[in-house]
Design an enzyme around this catalytic site. Structure first.
Site, PDB file in Angstrom:
ATOM      1  CG  ASN A 141      73.073 -14.498 -44.707  1.00  0.00           C
ATOM      2  OD1 ASN A 141      73.120 -15.162 -43.283  1.00  0.00           O
ATOM      3  ND2 ASN A 141      73.178 -15.191 -46.004  1.00  0.00           N
ATOM      4  CB  ILE A 142      68.178  -9.565 -44.325  1.00  0.00           C
ATOM      5  CG1 ILE A 142      69.356  -9.539 -42.710  1.00  0.00           C
ATOM      6  CG2 ILE A 142      66.970  -9.736 -44.418  1.00  0.00           C
ATOM      7  CD1 ILE A 142      69.087  -8.505 -42.116  1.00  0.00           C
ATOM      8  CD  GLU A 143      70.131 -15.201 -49.538  1.00  0.00           C
ATOM      9  OE1 GLU A 143      68.817 -16.198 -49.975  1.00  0.00           O
ATOM     10  OE2 GLU A 143      70.853 -15.351 -49.143  1.00  0.00           O
ATOM     11  CB  CYS A 177      76.752  -9.238 -46.182  1.00  0.00           C
ATOM     12  SG  CYS A 177      77.068  -9.049 -48.034  1.00  0.00           S
ATOM     13  CD  GLU A 225      80.225 -10.169 -44.394  1.00  0.00           C
ATOM     14  OE1 GLU A 225      78.888 -10.183 -44.207  1.00  0.00           O
ATOM     15  OE2 GLU A 225      81.320 -10.698 -44.660  1.00  0.00           O
ATOM     16  CB  CYS A 237      81.707 -10.537 -50.226  1.00  0.00           C
ATOM     17  SG  CYS A 237      80.402  -8.912 -49.848  1.00  0.00           S
ATOM     18  CB  CYS A 246      81.288  -6.797 -46.443  1.00  0.00           C
ATOM     19  SG  CYS A 246      79.899  -7.141 -46.408  1.00  0.00           S
TER      20      CYS A 246
HETATM   21  N1  THU Z   1      77.172 -13.545 -47.173  1.00  0.00           N
HETATM   22  C1  THU Z   1      76.797 -12.693 -46.724  1.00  0.00           C
HETATM   23  O1  THU Z   1      76.343 -12.907 -45.575  1.00  0.00           O
HETATM   24  N2  THU Z   1      78.049 -12.122 -46.013  1.00  0.00           N
HETATM   25  C2  THU Z   1      79.281 -12.331 -47.128  1.00  0.00           C
HETATM   26  O2  THU Z   1      80.538 -10.761 -46.885  1.00  0.00           O
HETATM   27  C3  THU Z   1      79.100 -13.377 -48.165  1.00  0.00           C
HETATM   28  C4  THU Z   1      77.220 -13.357 -49.092  1.00  0.00           C
HETATM   29  C5  THU Z   1      75.694 -13.549 -47.970  1.00  0.00           C
HETATM   30  C6  THU Z   1      75.177 -12.742 -48.979  1.00  0.00           C
HETATM   31  C7  THU Z   1      74.099 -14.110 -49.807  1.00  0.00           C
HETATM   32  O3  THU Z   1      73.112 -13.912 -49.005  1.00  0.00           O
HETATM   33  C8  THU Z   1      74.705 -15.333 -49.065  1.00  0.00           C
HETATM   34  O4  THU Z   1      76.145 -14.981 -48.519  1.00  0.00           O
HETATM   35  C9  THU Z   1      74.777 -16.118 -50.888  1.00  0.00           C
HETATM   36  O5  THU Z   1      76.077 -15.049 -51.061  1.00  0.00           O
END
Ligand code: THU
Length: 132
Positions: A42-44, A53, A55, A89, A92
């Site tokens: 994940n890259i915020e 996300c 995935e 999620c 994804c």
């Molecule tokens: N996140 C994912 O990388 N994959 C998911 O399927 C659910 C959420 C990440 C997004 C965000 O950076 C962190 O989890 C919290 O939501």
């Protein structure tokens, strides 16, 4: 490639997560039909909705490299001791369903134990181009 090996790729990818805001670190590993493993984290972003996300990072890397057929996905997220499960999620699940078959196995971890689902179990009755 075993489920354990693919999950280990996801665990390594989680090391590269950029999650300074949620501190929820996720790693994904997508197995291409030719055996290539595409990993993602994940890259915020400071503008929160711009976050991607793990995935989708993995899938977009793969598709942009020319791979459109997949045979398995592994995802890990959250607690690391014991390794835990991040259920993908809804966004994804939908994006994965564009390229991955419903019977594709999805491996997660729950308290260190492997959970095996299929994409179709995670997203039944998915929306697809068949609708229009
Ligand atoms: N996140 C994912 O990388 N994959 C998911 O399927 C659910 C959420 C990440 C997004 C965000 O950076 C962190 O989890 C919290 O939501």
């Amino acid at each position: 490639m075993t489920a354990e090996q693919l999950l280990n790729c996801a665990i390594q990818a989680r090391e590269r997560a950029y999650a300074p805001y949620s501190r929820y670190r996720v790693g994904a590993a997508l197995l291409g039909a030719d055996g290539t493993v595409y990993t993602g984290c994940n890259i915020e972003n400071a503008a929160y909705p711009a976050t991607v996300c793990a995935e989708r990072t993995a899938l977009f890397k793969a598709v942009s490299e020319g791979c459109r057929q997949f045979s398995a996905l592994a995802v890990v997220g959250g607690a690391e001791e014991p390794d835990s499960c991040a259920y993908p999620c809804g966004v994804c699940r939908q994006v994965l369903s564009e390229f991955c078959p419903p019977e594709m196995p999805v491996y997660l971890l729950d308290g260190g134990h492997i959970v095996k689902l299929t994409l179709g179990e995670l997203l039944p009755h998915s929306f697809s181009a068949a609708a229009f």
